[in-house]
Design a protein around this motif. Structure first.
Motif, PDB file in Angstrom:
ATOM      1  N   PRO A 265      -5.919  -4.111  -5.908  1.00 45.49           N
ATOM      2  CA  PRO A 265      -4.800  -5.310  -5.728  1.00 45.49           C
ATOM      3  C   PRO A 265      -3.832  -5.956  -7.170  1.00 45.49           C
ATOM      4  CG  PRO A 265      -7.066  -6.123  -5.573  1.00 45.49           C
ATOM      5  CD  PRO A 265      -6.897  -4.484  -6.244  1.00 45.49           C
TER       6      PRO A 265
ATOM      7  N   HIS B 234      -2.388 -10.373  -3.633  1.00 50.23           N
ATOM      8  CA  HIS B 234      -2.927  -9.927  -2.809  1.00 50.23           C
ATOM      9  C   HIS B 234      -5.151 -11.047  -3.604  1.00 50.23           C
ATOM     10  CE1 HIS B 234      -1.422  -5.895  -2.410  1.00 50.23           C
ATOM     11  NE2 HIS B 234      -1.249  -5.973  -1.333  1.00 50.23           N
TER      12      HIS B 234
ATOM     13  N   THR C 137       0.443  -9.302   3.840  1.00 48.48           N
ATOM     14  CA  THR C 137      -0.514  -9.276   2.634  1.00 48.48           C
ATOM     15  C   THR C 137      -2.269  -8.921   3.810  1.00 48.48           C
ATOM     16  OG1 THR C 137       0.463 -10.862   1.350  1.00 48.48           O
ATOM     17  CG2 THR C 137      -1.476 -10.248   0.505  1.00 48.48           C
TER      18      THR C 137
ATOM     19  N   LEU D 192      -4.460  -6.281   2.569  1.00 45.65           N
ATOM     20  CA  LEU D 192      -5.925  -6.207   1.953  1.00 45.65           C
ATOM     21  C   LEU D 192      -7.064  -5.391   3.061  1.00 45.65           C
ATOM     22  CD1 LEU D 192      -5.835  -9.756   0.792  1.00 45.65           C
ATOM     23  CD2 LEU D 192      -6.040  -7.657  -0.496  1.00 45.65           C
TER      24      LEU D 192
END
Length: 76
Positions: free
Chosen positions: A6, A10, A33, A37
């Motif tokens: 990430p 993130h 985002t 994730l």
């Protein structure tokens, strides 16, 4: 498409999701985002008991990563 790690955005969003804890983060929040994730296996969308609308929650992998990086300062 995504790197295996990430990025800072993130991490900030993961920390925000962790901040909501058992209530979960609103599904419309940080949409792109949160989808990234999810693809990384760090969050999942699910419905809370007694509620109709799904929310974002950390997966065990997301919780482990958050434990490693720390919750950060929510003012960041």
């Amino acid at each position: 498409m995504l790197s295996e790690r990430p990025n800072q955005l993130h991490v900030t969003t993961l920390r925000a999701c962790g901040h909501y804890g058992r209530n979960g983060m609103r599904l419309g929040a940080h949409r792109k985002t949160m989808e990234a994730l999810r693809e990384l296996g760090l969050v999942e969308a699910r419905t809370r008991i007694g509620h109709r609308d799904p929310r974002w929650f950390l997966t065990p992998a997301g919780k482990d990563l958050l434990d490693q990086i720390g919750p950060g300062d929510m003012g960041e």
